[in-house]
Write a protein that holds these residues in place. Structure first.
Motif, PDB file in Angstrom:
ATOM      1  N   ASN A   1       0.832  -1.200   0.000  1.00  0.00           N
ATOM      2  CA  ASN A   1       0.000   0.000   0.000  1.00  0.00           C
ATOM      3  C   ASN A   1       0.861   1.243   0.000  1.00  0.00           C
ATOM      4  OD1 ASN A   1      -1.633   2.195   1.919  1.00  0.00           O
ATOM      5  ND2 ASN A   1      -2.882   1.188   0.358  1.00  0.00           N
ATOM      6  N   ASP A   2       0.350   2.259  -0.690  1.00  0.00           N
ATOM      7  CA  ASP A   2       1.001   3.564  -0.703  1.00  0.00           C
ATOM      8  C   ASP A   2       0.167   4.561   0.097  1.00  0.00           C
ATOM      9  OD1 ASP A   2       2.470   5.804  -1.235  1.00  0.00           O
ATOM     10  OD2 ASP A   2       1.790   6.008  -3.301  1.00  0.00           O
ATOM     11  N   ASP A   3      -0.879   5.090  -0.476  1.00  0.00           N
ATOM     12  CA  ASP A   3      -1.672   6.143   0.178  1.00  0.00           C
ATOM     13  C   ASP A   3      -3.049   5.611   0.549  1.00  0.00           C
ATOM     14  OD1 ASP A   3       0.448   7.797  -0.291  1.00  0.00           O
ATOM     15  OD2 ASP A   3      -0.440   8.789  -2.028  1.00  0.00           O
ATOM     16  N   ASN A   4      -3.202   5.197   1.794  1.00  0.00           N
ATOM     17  CA  ASN A   4      -4.507   4.773   2.273  1.00  0.00           C
ATOM     18  C   ASN A   4      -5.158   5.835   3.148  1.00  0.00           C
ATOM     19  OD1 ASN A   4      -6.156   3.264   4.658  1.00  0.00           O
ATOM     20  ND2 ASN A   4      -6.388   2.138   2.726  1.00  0.00           N
ATOM     21  N   CYS A   5      -4.325   6.624   3.806  1.00  0.00           N
ATOM     22  CA  CYS A   5      -4.812   7.650   4.724  1.00  0.00           C
ATOM     23  C   CYS A   5      -3.935   8.885   4.524  1.00  0.00           C
ATOM     24  CB  CYS A   5      -4.763   7.153   6.166  1.00  0.00           C
ATOM     25  SG  CYS A   5      -3.272   6.193   6.563  1.00  0.00           S
ATOM     26  N   GLY A   6      -4.271   9.708   3.526  1.00  0.00           N
ATOM     27  CA  GLY A   6      -3.395  10.807   3.150  1.00  0.00           C
ATOM     28  C   GLY A   6      -2.160  10.256   2.485  1.00  0.00           C
ATOM     29  N   LEU A   7      -0.985  10.629   2.983  1.00  0.00           N
ATOM     30  CA  LEU A   7       0.276  10.137   2.440  1.00  0.00           C
ATOM     31  C   LEU A   7       0.790   8.913   3.195  1.00  0.00           C
ATOM     32  CD1 LEU A   7       2.142  13.501   1.782  1.00  0.00           C
ATOM     33  CD2 LEU A   7       0.912  12.055   0.148  1.00  0.00           C
TER      34      LEU A   7
END
Length: 449
Positions: free
Chosen positions: A109-115
């Motif tokens: 995962n990269d951006d799940n919650c903002g950055l």
């Protein structure tokens, strides 16, 4: 500089982070952690040790830079959430690998919650997984913490039996694909394998408009392991598909999981990310429990909790820990697990000619990994009911027999209830522990109406 990197840099202060590692710079020296909780990381002095992977391809960047590594032992079987959300200002990326530095990337995962990053991964209790944590290429490294938590079992909203194949299906509350699949395994099945157009139509007619509201539905088809190679979660080889025109297209990158669209009258399929947002922000899992009466779980082969005296059974034998006869007790079930027409029989074998207690629990212990008990592993937990004690003959016995109450009556079972069964038997030889008893494998059964 990439706009994302500029945004990351705005949050970084170079004087506040000490230049020492929390998490190992090299995968081969990965920091050993276990269980759940909060774990510190600091990648300000880290190099990039891992390699790009298609599963981590977000915004055309498949790599994780300035990565640090952890070697994590899962405390139980099920779904876990690994997250940096609200725990760092770094533009983070996380990947989980199976079994080694060069193992398959199970989730990324990269951006799940903002950055920041958050992912769900299905793990087997007692096995090791490699966690790779770093930053988005071009962003600046930093420090912070990440958490590992049990994702939690999704609620069962409805249960139906497909009259065509006799299988039991559950509709789960909305959640990620991995959480839905983890819940399915806890219920003794997997997300549904769609064998043909008739089964697809039955799922659509049963739940696409559940309680008058359109529902997107998860099924078991996914290409999480190898992009473009779709497989069923239960390992089935069904070749049937019903893709929407132009699908699967991996349009938003990481669209590895299949849903039946809520807005398709013919139940067309679409590929989505593990935890989609926007139009597909609530997807409900469809669990399928096969026609077999139960699913063997909690083996004494070291795949979960280790047997107490290195008395592990062979991998694939699906039996308990070895007894003094160099055999593992085996529990099978047969018959119909139906409240209205209960013919379920619990059949224990490969035990000494001794007493055997058949019992039922309402939940698998340690997510199905079991806990050490005597010379073996106890698998059935929660509220425990003793079904009956039998005398083994030629190493075998069963419950019920003769005038015994049926399993559902004795066990106070209800429709859609999942129960775990096991046999606790006497092994009088001083073989392993002083306890002189052992247990079979467990069996998970979901009761039909």
């Amino acid at each position: 500089m990439h706009a994302r990197s500029i945004l990351s840099a705005l949050f970084v202060t170079t004087l506040t982070v000490p230049a020492f590692a929390q998490g190992a710079d090299l995968c081969t020296a990965a920091q050993v952690i276990s269980g759940t909780g909060s774990f510190a990381f600091n990648n300000t002095a880290a190099t990039t040790d891992g390699v790009p992977d298609a599963t981590c391809n977000f915004f055309a960047q498949p790599d994780i830079t300035n990565d640090v590594w952890y070697r994590w032992t899962a405390p139980s079987s099920g779904s876990f959430t690994i997250s940096t959300c609200a725990q760092t200002t770094m533009d983070s990326k996380i990947a989980v690998l199976n079994g080694s530095c060069g193992g398959t990337v199970l989730a990324c995962n990269d951006d799940n919650c903002g950055l920041q990053s958050s992912l769900d991964v299905i793990a087997t209790g007692g096995l090791e997984y490699w966690i790779r944590l770093g930053n988005y290429p071009g962003a600046l490294p930093n420090s912070g913490t990440f958490t590992i938590t049990v994702t939690g079992q999704l609620a069962v909203l409805d249960t139906q039996v497909n009259p065509t194949n006799g299988h039991t299906y559950h509709l789960l509350s909305a959640g990620s694909w991995t959480n839905a699949e983890g819940t399915a395994q806890m219920l003794g099945g997997h997300l549904a394998t769609v064998e043909n157009a008739v089964e697809n139509a039955w799922i659509v007619s049963t739940w696409q408009n559940f309680q008058g509201t359109p529902h997107d539905l998860w099924i078991g088809y996914n290409d999480a392991a190898v992009e473009g190679t779709f497989v069923w979660a239960d390992g089935s080889t069904s070749a049937y598909t019903n893709w929407d025109p132009g699908e699967p297209n991996n349009a938003l990158t990481g669209e590895d999981y299949t849903n039946i669209r809520r807005d398709s009258l013919t139940g067309n399929w679409n590929d989505l990310g593990n935890a989609p947002t926007g139009y597909f922000n609530a997807v409900f899992g469809v669990v399928e429990i096969g026609s077999g009466a139960g699913t063997p779980i909690c083996f004494g082969d070291g795949s979960g909790t280790a047997c107490p005296c290195a008395n592990n059974s062979a991998v694939g034998a699906e039996i308990g820990c070895l007894n003094s006869f160099a055999m593992g007790g085996k529990l099978l079930v047969s018959g119909n697990a139906s409240i209205a027409n209960d013919s379920l029989v619990l059949q224990g074998s490969q035990m000494p000619n001794s007493s055997a207690l058949y019992f039922q629990g309402t939940a698998p212990l340690i997510g199905g990994a079991g806990t050490v008990f005597g010379d073996g592993l106890r698998c059935a937990g929660g509220t425990v009911i003793r079904l009956g004690t039998k005398a083994n003959s030629v190493g075998a016995s069963q419950y019920p027999v003769g005038a015994d109450q049926s399993v559902s009556v004795r066990g106070l079972c209800t429709p859609a209830a999942m129960r775990v069964y096991q046999v606790w038997y006497r092994n009088a030889a001083v073989f392993c522990s002083p306890s002189t008893f052992n247990l079979t494998n467990g069996v998970s059964v979901t009761w039909n109406p």
